[in-house]
Each structure stands twice: as C-alpha cells, then as structure tokens.
Write a protein that holds these residues in place. Structure first.
Motif: not given
Lengths: 235, 727
Positions: B37-45, B178-193
């Motif tokens: 999940a982290a690989q495909t969505a980053g912290p926004a997983s 907190p630095e680890n959580l930046e950028p929160f969604a490196p792969f954008g909404p598509g990655g999250v979905v």
C-alpha cells in the motif's frame, strides 16, 4: 421456586452414538415427568442444518427407540454446536427441575444425596422429596466436612435437611444421613456412590477456578458409575 | 413425538460473533499489505484503508438488514440468489467460493513471509511457499477431523493478537516523524483508489457473521451490532496502523519490506516487539485462513441446498461429521494458488486484489438485492433491523457506485481473472444449474410492480403424495374463476414449532420446506398455466398458521387435504382441519384424494344455500381432466307410483345451476328416485371419480354439523370426496 409433586427431569441422549445409553433407572423412578432430549453434536466445521439433512431421520429413529423403551416420554431432537447450552435451553423451555445422566443401575432402591451447604439446598431437597414420594426408594443425605470446619455444623445441616424432607411428607424411616470428615468430598462421593443406585447432586455456578481447571461437578458425574440426577440452579 | 427432523441450536453469542468477524478481518491484510500500500499510495494509503472500510461498512449495513430478514447459512450468496435468481446466485456463489480461496491462499503466503523473513538463512520463495502449504495442510487436517466448542481458545488468541496491535499503535504514535508524512499523497488520488482495491481484502470477515447467521443467537440484534461495530473498529485500527507505519519509516523503504509492520515495530519496540508482531501476524494469518475455509464450506452448503452445485460436496464425514469434501475441495484449490507463488513474484498483491474483486462484485449485487427485497416485500422477509430513510436508498446507491469506482482502478490482469470467474458462474448456470435451480428470484416482480386484483386459492401442503393432486384441483378452481380476478395459487407449508425461541434456528426449516414445495408446485403451476406463490410459515399450531395465511392473503378459496376420517379423537375432521373449517371466512373444499385422477366429478345438490357453491366447484374440478360434471339429485317418492319425482329433481338441479351461474351445456343432470336416499346417493355417486358434497350449515360453537348423507358418502363411496362449504 420450590415445587413439590411435579417433578420433571431432562434426560439428554447423544443420538450420534449407535449404542443407546443405559437408562434402566428411568423405569424405576415412579411417576416422574421425563423429557427426552436427543442431541446431535455438530462440529464447528459443519452447519447444523447440513447434519440434520443427512442424519435427521436416523437420529429421530434412535430417539424414538429410546423413548419407546421407556414409556414414551416427551421427545426433543436438537442439532447443536454446544451440548451444554442446548441442555440449558431445553430444560428452561420444558421447566425441568433436574438433568439425569446415564449409568449402570438397573433398580433404584437407594439414593445418595450429597449436600454442600445452603446453596441450592431448597431445590435439591424438593427434588429428593418428589422422587421419594413418587417411588419407594430410601435416601441417604451426605455431607463431607471441609478440612478446618466444625463437624457439628455439618450435622446440623443434615438433620435440618432430614426434617425438611419429613415436612414435605416423606416418611422419616426412608431417610438417614452420613457425615464424613475425610476432607475430600470428591473421593467420598465417588466411592460412596458406588454403593447406591442413584446420586442426586446440586448444580452450582462454576467458580473462575472451575471454569479454567474444569468443573468439579462434571468431574464427579463422569467418575460415578451410577446415574446422577443433577438438580438445576435456576436462580 | 419429536419435531420433524429435529431443532437447530443457535450457539454463537455477541462475543463469538465479534471474534469471528474481527478475527477473520484482522489477518494478513494488515500485516502484509502496508508495504504494498505504501508503495502505491504513500502515506495516503491510510486514506485507502479508510475508503475500503467505508465500502465495507456500506456492505455491512445492507447485509445486516438482509441477514436479519433471512438469518440462514450462505450470506451474500443466499440473498442474491433469493432476490435476483439462480443466474446471479451462481455468479455470486462461485465468486465467493473462489474469493475465499484467493483470500485463504493470500493469508497462508503472508504466514510464510512472516515466518521466513526474520530468519536470515531461511530466505527464498520456496520456503515461503512451503511453509504456507504446511500451514494450510495443518488447518485442513484440523478442519477435516473437526473441532468442538473451540470458541474459548479463539477468544484468547484473537484477544492477544488485538492487544499486540493496539500496543503497536499506542506506542507508535509517539514515534511518528511528521517529515515522513510529507508529501502525503505522492501518487495522487488515482494511486489511493488503486490501493483501495488491494487493501479491501483486509475487511473480508465481517461478512462471515452473515454467513453463519443461522447459528447466531438473537440474530435480529447481534447480527447488525457485531457486523457494523466490527467494521468500524477495525477500520479505525487499520487507519492508525497505516499512519504509524508510514509515519515511523519513510514509505519508500516500507514499500520494499515483505513484513512491514515488524520492520516498523523494531525501531521503537526492539526485538521483543518483533517477536510479538511476528506472533500476532502468524495467529492472524491462521485464524483468517481458517475462517475463510469454514465460510467457504458454508457457502458450498448453501449452494448445494439450492441446487447450484452438486449435493455431493455436502455429504458429511461418517465419523467426524465434518463437510470433509467441501473442505478438501477448498483446500486443494487453495494449495494450487499458493503454489503459483513459486512462479509469480507479485502473487500476494494479485491474490489480494482478485479476492477483493470477487467480493466487491458480490457486495454490489447484495446492494441491488436489498433494493429488490424492499420493492417486492416478499413473504417471510421481515427484517428486525431495517435501514431507516434516508440511509436506505443512500447505502445501496453509494455501495454500488463506490464498488464500481474501486473495481475500475484495479490491475488489468485482476479484472481479467475476476471477469473470467463471473463468466464461469454464468456458463455454470447455463450448463449445469439452470434445470436444477428452483429460485426464480424477485427481480421480475420488482420491475413489474404490483399485479391486478387476483382470485386467490390457498392450498396448504404437507404430504408430498397428495400435494400434487391438491394443487391441480386448486389451479383448476383458480382458472375457472378467471372472471373474478387473475388466477393465483398460494401454496402454504406450516412448520409447527412447539416453543419458538430466538435460540433456535427455524429459518433453515423454512428454506428446506420452501425448496421442496417450490420444486413440486412449480411443475403443476406451469402445467396449469397459473401464477404460483409459496409461503413457508412457522407457527405453534398448523391450523392457526393456515388461518393466519388465509387472513393475510384475503383468500377467496382454500383447498384442504384431509384423510377422509370423521369423528376421531374429539375432532370432526382432524386437529389441523377443524379450526380452519370453523373459523375461515372463504370458500372451503375439504378434499380426500383416494385416487390420482380427478376424472368426472358429480355434485350432490339439494335446495340450500350451499348447493350453488358445490355445483360450481364440481364444474371447476371437472376442468382438470376436461370432463363434464354431473349434478345429481335424489328424490324420495311421495307415495307409491309418484311419477312427478323425476321432474321435481330436475327442477332442483336447474335452480341450483342457475344460482351458480352455470350454462346448461356445462353439466349433465341425473335424478334418482329412491326411498332410501343415503343408499341411493352412495350407489349413484360410486360410479363417478370425484364426489362433491356440501358441508351443511354454518358452523357455530364447537360443533361442525354434517348430515347423515355426507357421512355415508365419506364412509361408503370409494371415489375422491370433496366436502364443500361456501363463505
């Protein structure tokens, strides 16, 4: 709730076993209402309905055969994951005072009644009174004194219990009592039980230790060779 | 007498349901997938987990209502099969079965990873796959031999597992950088979905509560409570685990790990933390895999019950009483899926996504089923938990919409595999199941809306030998009254339950009865071209059950089978029939079918309020074999050489026929002149196949009067006998 003259007992039978249990004792209890519970234990893996589809008719036949042998009592057949909760539910629904386990006795002349204390005492004595009034057996009330307790307390308990039975209308000559000071009630009951035809025991809420280490009561019931009548603790 | 076939005990309470649902959910999904999940969505997983949890919650809401309406084994499969018919039933049934096998294989590979990775020299895919297979074999062995009342053990292990995850989260929040959580969604909404589709598998499990609904105590309360609560709590837990994981370790390095949670724990809990997490992960994988195998065997049971797969799977072991064939089949395919892991690098993500796909499709159809059930409001569907408005239309609409969005972002290969399984379900239905499946579904009815005013004939059926004949008579009756409304048959079967209790499962009885009824009754209905509905009712007393149905259905007519005996054991016709005859407000025909053929009926008519009904009924019954009925009147001669008796008889018949609205070509007339009316009736009617006789008088009080002639017909005529009373 103490009832006299209206004793109903539940007799659970495992209908998955081909061999019917020895229930000769049922024919010697006199005018007692019997509810015959045939239970089919279902493993966690199976849906109860699946086993009912497959074994329902056979199980019903076995139960009918047991019932026919013992005067055609009320029959209930249940497929269950949990034998204990089924016994509880059916005993509640049919208002049963006690649960009978199978054992080798073929006659019922002598009944052993171990008493622990005031817990559940009224109900046990009411069941014993009903039993004696319905048939013609004699009863021995028994108490095993705890290690550092006063034996006279036990005597008092037993004599009081005899009086209660007499109050219920039982002939005093049909009741005697015994006191043991060995300090080991379990061994006493199992050993003494061998001399009797039926043991009447009171069910108690298991303590935390009993829940984890195993129920003392079911341990005694398993060790007894004669049938046991376990008086339910409804309150 | 014992109840037919025996009662079914409900043994699972709230705690058991929660551990079952929670224990199945908290599995490899949360211990393995944070890396992917982290690989495909980053912290926004963590957002992906929240969305997946929301989709699961929507499904849980719809399933709760359906499960309390039909608390019976099978879960989603059963509801879809009932609502949308056998085709969709087959698709969802196969989808759930394969989905559970994908999930089970996924859990066992996760099990292998967590065992292998911490030990340096045990590296490699072969070991992972080998350990996964070994674990699976052990699980299959245990389930093949069967376990009893193991819930206490399960409660303890799942409690420990949950406690470890809670400690991980509670301590971990203090180590979030907190630095680890930046950028929160490196792969954008598509990655999250896209990630949502992978992690959705982490929520499989709440549905197990619906799958075992037949075994849950007080289902109306415990099913919705445990299902909704477990989804909500688990979602919160997952979101926190994901936040902690991506907060403690940069998501890039988290993504490389096959055992991400353990790698996070080591940074702040040390080696003890790793041991604890590995322990929790192993327990989780085993319990999830175990539940999936068990759930699969229940789905197979339900499919076998409905004829979607062969009942061969549902033969239980002669000694262990386990559904060993279903377990072995599930286990065999799962083992093959694990073996695929030798060749396919990304097996774990593939399995997760394929299982998610199957269940997203299943839940979409569940949402549709809920709408169908609400629209048609079929008999026997009376959920004790109903979604309030405006939650109701919102949940199924959002549920289907979100499922489609998630599916649309899945990897192509998964969509191909998933679509293949759906196609397999369709082909399976067409080739194997179509002729056997009895469920037609309610879809057509839901689209059509409510039909016009019917002429409704109710037929209580219980005896498979006579029900066919009764249904044919009823169909004929309904048809003959087409001018009074659309002909409709209602076949009723009442299951007597001595002590209805929330601890007892009577739903399964209803389903079984309904199945037998449907199979038999549908043939007759098609033959006679009449609409048929079936009702399976549970009541304390069969007679009362029938009366309730007559009342609810506003029946025009009831056709009751009866064994042809009179006045036995304080009853006139029998314990079941008497109350119906006494209290029903519609036309009643009591039929004793002594012969399969209805043939040519004869109606015994004499002046009276009942006679037109009797005559009309004879005409209705005659349509079964396209015969012309005879209306018979017996006249005693008034003195010797009375030549007018014949004419008087004909006049009586003509009057009755006119009152019944019959044309002269619809019947024959026979008049017998004899001194002994009873004897003459017996002799004359014995030549016909079916005799219709009036049940004299209105019933008041405990007595049901019947005349001497009626009694003689019942006792001395060998033909079929129908006793008829107008409303």
């Amino acid at each position: 709730m103490v009832r006299i003259g209206d004793l109903t007992i539940l007799v659970p039978v495992d209908v998955s076993e081909a061999e019917p249990p020895v229930l000769d004792v049922l024919d010697h209890l006199g005018a007692v209402e019997v509810v015959l519970l045939g239970y089919f234990p279902v493993p966690d893996q199976a849906e109860p309905a699946l086993l009912r589809d497959q074994y329902g008719p056979g199980a019903a036949d076995r139960l009918d055969a047991v019932a026919d042998e013992h005067g055609g009592p009320v029959e209930v057949l249940v497929f269950t994951h949990d034998r204990e909760s089924t016994i509880d539910r059916i005993a509640d629904e049919y208002d049963c005072d006690a649960v009978l386990t199978a054992g080798r006795s073929t006659v019922v002349d002598r009944v052993l009644v171990p008493l622990r204390g005031d817990l559940n005492l009224d109900r046990i004595l009411a069941v014993v009174a009903d039993l004696l009034l319905a048939g013609d057996e004699t009863a021995t009330l028994f108490h095993s004194v705890a290690e550092d307790a006063d034996p006279s307390q036990g005597e008092l308990l037993l004599m009081g219990a005899v009086d209660r039975l007499v109050e219920h209308g039982v002939d005093r000559e049909r009741v005697d009592w015994r006191l043991s000071e060995s300090g080991d009630p379990r061994t006493d009951i199992v050993e003494l039980g061998a001399e009797y035809d039926l043991v009447v025991l009171g069910e108690t809420e298991p303590s935390l230790r009993e829940r984890i280490m195993g129920d003392v009561l079911s341990d005694i019931v398993d060790a007894l060779e004669v049938p046991a009548l376990v008086v339910r603790d409804v309150e | 007498m014992s109840a037919e076939g025996g009662e079914l005990e409900r043994t699972l309470g709230f705690l058991e349901a929660m551990t079952l649902g929670g224990g199945t959910m908290i599995g490899a999904g949360i211990f393995i997938l944070p890396g992917i999940a982290a690989q495909t969505a980053g912290p926004a997983s963590s957002i992906a987990y929240a969305i997946a949890g929301f989709v699961a919650l929507l499904a849980a809401l719809s399933l709760s209502e359906l499960a309390t309406g039909m608390p019976i084994a099978g879960g989603s499969y059963h509801y879809v099969n009932r609502a949308l018919g056998g085709l969709f039933g087959a698709v969802v049934g196969w989808g759930m079965w394969t989905g559970l096998m994908f999930a089970s294989a996924f859990y066992m590979i996760g099990f292998g990873q967590y065992l292998v990775e911490p030990i340096p020299f045990l590296d490699g895919r072969v070991f992972i796959v080998g350990l996964g297979l070994l674990g699976l074999v052990l699980l299959l062995g245990v389930n093949y031999y069967g376990t009893e009342e193991s819930s206490a053990f399960q409660n303890v292990t799942i409690g420990v597992e949950t406690a470890i995850v809670l400690v991980f989260v509670a301590v971990g929040v203090f180590f979030i950088d907190p630095e680890n959580l930046e950028p929160f969604a490196p792969f954008g909404p598509g990655g999250v979905v896209a990630t949502t589709g992978i992690v959705f598998i982490s929520f499989l499990g709440f549905e197990i509560i619906a799958t075992v609904a037949g075994e849950i105590k007080n289902p109306g309360r415990i099913i919705p409570l445990s299902m909704i609560l477990s989804v909500v709590l688990v979602t919160i837990l997952y979101v926190l685990v994901m936040l902690v994981s991506t907060g403690v370790i940069p998501f890039e390095s988290l993504g490389d790990s096959p055992i991400p949670v353990s790698d996070v724990a080591v940074t702040y809990l040390g080696p003890a933390g790793v041991v604890a997490i590995v322990f929790a992960a192993i327990i989780a994988a085993i319990s999830s895999s175990n539940s999936s195998i068990l759930a699969a065997s229940r789905v197979i049971y339900a499919m076998g019950r409905d004829g979607v797969v062969t009942d061969w799977f549902n033969v239980s072991h002669p000694r262990f009483y386990t559904p060993h064939r279903a377990i072995a089949a599930t286990g065999g395919v799962t083992a093959l899926l694990i073996l695929v892991g030798l060749e396919v690098e990304a097996i774990i993500a593939l399995l997760a996504e394929a299982a998610s796909f199957s269940f997203l499709v299943a839940y979409s159809l569940v949402h549709v089923s809920l709408v169908v059930f609400r629209r048609t409001d079929p008999d026997g569907y009376d959920p004790s938990f109903a979604l309030p408005r405006p939650v109701y239309p919102a949940v199924p609409i959002l549920g289907v919409g979100l499922s489609l969005v998630v599916v649309s972002q899945m990897a192509t290969v998964v969509v191909v595999i998933g679509t293949g399984i759906v196609a397999f379900g369709v082909v399976w239905y067409a080739v194997y199941a179509r002729g056997r499946v009895v469920s037609e579904g309610l879809l057509a009815e839901a689209i059509r809306g409510t039909p016009a005013e019917p002429y409704r004939v109710v037929v209580p059926v219980a005896n498979p030998e006579t029900q066919r004949g009764l249904l044919r008579l009823a169909a004929a009756s309904a048809h003959a009254n087409e001018d009074r409304g659309t002909p409709e048959l209602v076949a009723v079967n009442v299951t007597p339950v001595a002590h209805p209790s929330p601890l007892q499962n009577v739903e399964a009885d209803r389903a079984d009865h309904q199945r037998d009824l449907l199979e038999n009754a549908r043939d007759v209905a098609t033959e006679m071209d009449v609409t048929l509905r079936t009702r399976a009712v549970v009541a304390r007393d069969v007679g009362e059950g029938i009366l309730d149905v007559l009342e609810e259905e506003a029946a025009d007519e009831v056709i009751l089978g009866w064994d042809g005996t009179l006045g036995r054991d304080d009853h006139v016709f029998g314990a079941t029939v008497d109350p119906v005859v006494r209290h029903a407000h519609c036309d009643i025909s009591l039929v004793d079918l002594r012969d399969e053929a209805v043939g040519t009926p004869v109606a015994l008519v004499a002046p009276g309020p009942n006679a037109p009904v009797v005559a009309h009924q004879a005409v209705e019954f005659a349509t079964v074999d396209e015969a012309v009925p005879t209306l018979l009147n017996v006249q005693p001669p008034r003195g010797a050489g009375d030549s007018d008796a014949e004419n008087r008889g004909r006049a009586v018949v003509a009057d009755v026929a006119e009152a019944a609205g019959l044309d002269p070509d619809e019947y024959e007339v026979q008049v017998v002149v004899a001194d002994d009316v009873g004897q003459a009736v017996v002799e004359a009617t014995s030549r016909y196949d079916t005799v219709c006789v009036g049940l004299s008088g209105r019933v008041e009080g405990p007595r049901i009067p019947f005349g001497d002639v009626t009694e003689r017909v019942v006792q001395d005529v060998p033909s079929n006998v129908a006793l008829i009373r107008g409303s």
